[in-house]
Design an enzyme around this catalytic site. Structure first.
Site, PDB file in Angstrom:
ATOM      1  N   ASN A  41       0.863  -1.184   0.000  1.00  0.00           N
ATOM      2  CA  ASN A  41       0.000   0.000   0.000  1.00  0.00           C
ATOM      3  C   ASN A  41       0.898   1.232   0.000  1.00  0.00           C
ATOM      4  OD1 ASN A  41      -1.783   2.046   0.543  1.00  0.00           O
ATOM      5  ND2 ASN A  41      -2.453   1.257   2.541  1.00  0.00           N
ATOM      6  N   TRP A  42       0.977   1.879  -1.163  1.00  0.00           N
ATOM      7  CA  TRP A  42       1.894   3.029  -1.288  1.00  0.00           C
ATOM      8  C   TRP A  42       1.306   4.290  -0.651  1.00  0.00           C
ATOM      9  CZ3 TRP A  42       3.795   2.549  -7.140  1.00  0.00           C
ATOM     10  CH2 TRP A  42       4.454   1.317  -7.288  1.00  0.00           C
ATOM     11  N   LYS A  43       0.069   4.253  -0.257  1.00  0.00           N
ATOM     12  CA  LYS A  43      -0.601   5.399   0.385  1.00  0.00           C
ATOM     13  C   LYS A  43      -0.390   6.668  -0.462  1.00  0.00           C
ATOM     14  CE  LYS A  43      -0.221   3.007   4.747  1.00  0.00           C
ATOM     15  NZ  LYS A  43      -0.030   3.034   6.181  1.00  0.00           N
ATOM     16  N   HIS A  80      -9.295   0.685   5.149  1.00  0.00           N
ATOM     17  CA  HIS A  80      -8.011   0.929   5.822  1.00  0.00           C
ATOM     18  C   HIS A  80      -8.227   1.839   7.030  1.00  0.00           C
ATOM     19  CE1 HIS A  80      -3.951   2.253   6.618  1.00  0.00           C
ATOM     20  NE2 HIS A  80      -3.568   1.143   6.019  1.00  0.00           N
ATOM     21  N   GLU A 118      -6.655   4.268   8.112  1.00  0.00           N
ATOM     22  CA  GLU A 118      -6.513   5.707   7.839  1.00  0.00           C
ATOM     23  C   GLU A 118      -7.783   6.264   7.202  1.00  0.00           C
ATOM     24  OE1 GLU A 118      -2.839   5.259   5.725  1.00  0.00           O
ATOM     25  OE2 GLU A 118      -1.881   4.689   7.614  1.00  0.00           O
ATOM     26  N   GLU A 170      -5.103  -5.465  10.570  1.00  0.00           N
ATOM     27  CA  GLU A 170      -4.080  -4.444  10.778  1.00  0.00           C
ATOM     28  C   GLU A 170      -4.329  -3.747  12.113  1.00  0.00           C
ATOM     29  OE1 GLU A 170      -2.214  -3.125   6.888  1.00  0.00           O
ATOM     30  OE2 GLU A 170      -4.041  -1.963   7.057  1.00  0.00           O
ATOM     31  N   GLY A 193       2.614   1.913  10.871  1.00  0.00           N
ATOM     32  CA  GLY A 193       3.529   3.045  10.729  1.00  0.00           C
ATOM     33  C   GLY A 193       4.215   3.438  12.027  1.00  0.00           C
ATOM     34  N   SER A 245       3.726  -2.451  10.277  1.00  0.00           N
ATOM     35  CA  SER A 245       5.183  -2.486  10.453  1.00  0.00           C
ATOM     36  C   SER A 245       5.800  -3.833  10.094  1.00  0.00           C
ATOM     37  CB  SER A 245       5.564  -2.071  11.878  1.00  0.00           C
ATOM     38  OG  SER A 245       5.104  -0.748  12.136  1.00  0.00           O
ATOM     39  N   GLY A 284       2.967  -1.277   4.277  1.00  0.00           N
ATOM     40  CA  GLY A 284       2.966   0.161   4.013  1.00  0.00           C
ATOM     41  C   GLY A 284       4.384   0.635   3.729  1.00  0.00           C
ATOM     42  N   GLY A 285       5.033   1.159   4.754  1.00  0.00           N
ATOM     43  CA  GLY A 285       6.357   1.775   4.614  1.00  0.00           C
ATOM     44  C   GLY A 285       7.352   0.925   3.832  1.00  0.00           C
TER      45      GLY A 285
HETATM   46  P1  PGA Z   1       3.020   0.032   7.697  1.00  0.00           P
HETATM   47  O1  PGA Z   1       1.543   0.205   7.099  1.00  0.00           O
HETATM   48  O2  PGA Z   1       3.585  -1.229   7.065  1.00  0.00           O
HETATM   49  O3  PGA Z   1       3.761   1.261   7.277  1.00  0.00           O
HETATM   50  O4  PGA Z   1       2.884  -0.104   9.165  1.00  0.00           O
HETATM   51  C1  PGA Z   1       0.708  -0.897   6.929  1.00  0.00           C
HETATM   52  C2  PGA Z   1      -0.594  -0.452   6.335  1.00  0.00           C
HETATM   53  O5  PGA Z   1      -1.061   0.655   6.650  1.00  0.00           O
HETATM   54  O6  PGA Z   1      -1.198  -1.182   5.530  1.00  0.00           O
END
Ligand code: PGA
Length: 253
Positions: free
Chosen positions: A9-11, A97, A99, A169, A175, A215, A236-237
């Site tokens: 997920n490149w957000k 998600h 967010e 998640e 994050g 993470s 994510g990251g």
């Molecule tokens: P993260 O994000 O790997 O940066 O913790 C995961 C996600 O939001 O899907």
């Protein structure tokens, strides 16, 4: 046998040029590898979906959108419909998600609508959910997850579950650099599979891919993925660097 999935997920990261560079690096890096029974998915931001999808079309890499609107079409300025995603060749969308829930007020009821619209348009749904830290601390995490899943997904017909992937998640791990332990992930994933078994039966539950997110990195992916009920990760990251993301794909083999 259920598929293993590594999804990035490149957000709201990477402009067009950077998205193309990363997509090319992934295509090149994954070319020589045999990624058996493993799906590799990337999810760039809306404006770069079409370019990235074209670029990866001859590779193992698939592309998913990060969100979509619940309505089929209409006067919703700034929004993107399921049909539009289909029209550029996409087959999957991430919904729910944390967010989206936290910053854009997405509720279980809204997500139920989005899931229905996505499925009606032939999109697979990668459905995200997870508890916040207070829920984990108070021991409420199982109930929270059960209600997120049942509120958004338990009106679906059994046949719809072929097109659903779940992504657990825990919000406290997204994050933050703090990961659920492999044992915590397995405990929750087994609980989730049990919920699906109770509601839809053992064969649907056994065929369902349940991803872990929060993470997840090259250094911890192998241990998390080694657990019986963890079928991959939503990253994510660590999906923003080709070498890290490919190392996570390697970790699931
Ligand atoms: P993260 O994000 O790997 O940066 O913790 C995961 C996600 O939001 O899907």
């Amino acid at each position: 046998m259920r598929s293993k999935i590594v999804a990035g997920n490149w957000k709201m990261n990477k402009d067009l040029a950077a998205s193309k560079i990363l997509a090319n690096e992934l295509v090149e890096g994954l070319k020589e590898r045999s990624v058996e029974n493993t799906r590799v998915i990337v999810s760039p931001t809306f404006v770069n979906l079409a370019s990235v999808n074209e670029l990866v079309s001859a590779s193992v890499v698939e592309v998913a959108a990060q969100n979509m609107h619940q309505a089929k079409s209409g006067a919703y300025t700034g929004e993107i419909s399921a049909e539009m995603l289909r029209s550029i060749g996409l087959n999957s969308v991430i919904l729910g998600h944390s967010e989206r829930r936290e910053y854009f007020g997405e509720t279980d009821a809204l997500l139920a609508e989005k899931v229905n619209t996505a499925l009606e348009h032939g999109l697979e749904v990668i459905f995200c959910f997870g508890e916040v830290l207070e829920d984990r601390k108070s021991g409420n995490h199982f109930d929270v997850v059960a209600s997120q899943i049942s509120n958004a997904l338990f009106t679906l017909d059994a046949s719809a579950w072929k097109h659903i992937v779940l992504a657990y998640e825990p919000v406290w791990a997204i994050g933050t650099g703090e990961t659920a332990t492999a044992a915590q992930a397995q405990e929750m994933h087994a609980y989730i599979r049990g919920l699906i078994t109770d509601k839809y039966g053992v064969s649907i539950a056994q065929e369902l891919s349940i991803l872990y997110g929060g993470s997840c990195k090259p250094g911890n992916a192998k241990e998390i993925f080694s657990k019986e009920d963890v079928d991959g990760g939503l990253i994510g990251g660590a999906s923003l660097q080709a070498s890290d993301f490919i190392a996570i794909v390697d970790a699931i083999q």
